[in-house]
Design an enzyme around this catalytic site. Sequence first.
Site, PDB file in Angstrom:
ATOM      1  N   ASP A 118       0.866  -1.172   0.000  1.00  0.00           N
ATOM      2  CA  ASP A 118       0.000   0.000   0.000  1.00  0.00           C
ATOM      3  C   ASP A 118       0.905   1.224   0.000  1.00  0.00           C
ATOM      4  OD1 ASP A 118      -2.444   1.363   0.028  1.00  0.00           O
ATOM      5  OD2 ASP A 118      -2.312   1.687   2.186  1.00  0.00           O
TER       6      ASP A 118
ATOM      7  N   GLU B  92      -1.796  -1.645  -5.881  1.00  0.00           N
ATOM      8  CA  GLU B  92      -3.101  -1.143  -6.264  1.00  0.00           C
ATOM      9  C   GLU B  92      -2.945  -0.264  -7.501  1.00  0.00           C
ATOM     10  OE1 GLU B  92      -6.543   0.121  -3.175  1.00  0.00           O
ATOM     11  OE2 GLU B  92      -4.612   1.094  -3.004  1.00  0.00           O
TER      12      GLU B  92
ATOM     13  N   ASP C  86      -3.196   1.286   6.812  1.00  0.00           N
ATOM     14  CA  ASP C  86      -2.381   0.980   5.632  1.00  0.00           C
ATOM     15  C   ASP C  86      -1.930  -0.477   5.599  1.00  0.00           C
ATOM     16  OD1 ASP C  86      -2.587   3.641   4.899  1.00  0.00           O
ATOM     17  OD2 ASP C  86      -0.781   4.199   6.014  1.00  0.00           O
TER      18      ASP C  86
END
Length: 393
Positions: free
Chosen positions: A183, A267, A349
Amino acid sequence: MKTIFKSFKFRIYPNKDQEILMAKHFGACRFVFNHYLNKRKETYLEDKKSLNYYDNANDLTQFKKDENFNWLKEINSQSLQSSLRNLDTAYGKFFRKQTKFPRFKSKYDKQSFKIPQFVKLENNELILPKFKSGIKINLHREINGEILFATISKSTTDKYYVSITCEVNHKPFDKTGSEVGIDTGIKDLAILSDGTTYENIKTLKKNLKKVKYNQRQLSKKVKGSSSRNKQKQKLAIVHEKITNVRKDYLHKVSTEIVKNHDIISVEDLAVKNIMKNHKLAQAMSDVSLGTFYSMLEYKCEWNDKQFVKIDRFFPSSKMCSNCGWINQDLTLNIREWTCSSCGEKHDRDFNASKNILKQGLKIILSGSGIESDIKQKQVEALSLDESMKPETH
Ligand SMILES: [Zn+2]
């Protein structure tokens, strides 16, 4: 061993004549790019017809016969063609919704041109077509492999560089059997699902103050004045320094992650864009992220590791990585939360990175991952002169 493309960047010191010829190359490549961007736009508006690279290249051949454009004869014609390729790539990216519509190039931007063939290094000099003498180069490290092509650039701080792309033999990193989700954030560059975090570097913060200070000074200067130009230079130097420090750091972190793990899941960047705001720090971290991801991606490719991007609509932050419950009340400012379903305590996170890993593995197992066009991307990146720094880590 496997064959990869690698770029090596060196400072070069052209003499006065070479500087002039370089300036002509920068200008001509920019001219060709802008001329055909305009032509493509107009043709589309008038005839609803889309021109492609070959249309443009044929046209350019005719165009060069026009006496008014005799000055184009001094220029390496392959460099001009590669300018057309860049335009074509920019269009392609726009149609694939990866970037905004191509914009006209300005002489105030960083200048560059590509030499697609016949680049040589001899006696500590760079040999280029159309340049009568060799150009002084600071070969601070050995390059190995066969030279494919090169890009000459001039920074906004008036330094000249060459980025030489070679085909080299590379020994991929060993397999580790480990997989990881990443992340990204503002405070931390990367939060890994195995508990590792990489901070955003502090030098950046210090330099950010300098940027702001120099920008304020710049805004006070009269447009076109020499003190304004000087101030512009100062600002460019700070920016250059930041870019270098940041790139080095991103190289270090991305290499370490690719060395340590076999599967790397991230992501899709568009997620972050939704949250984009216009603060300077944020804007810079956005730029870094794109670079960071592309480094991870091509280093995975180099080392036979797997890189996977997960869907932008996957609720990585809101989902409990333990039981899958979705926390609809999770707002941006909540850093820690407890799952109402299973009671697991989460760091925002860290939880997200675990979900990113899970989702990435699912994509790989189901074989539904979007086929990575890394080869294409690498070629595009190289042709667009986002030359990679030499690997030093
Ligand atoms: Zn839960």
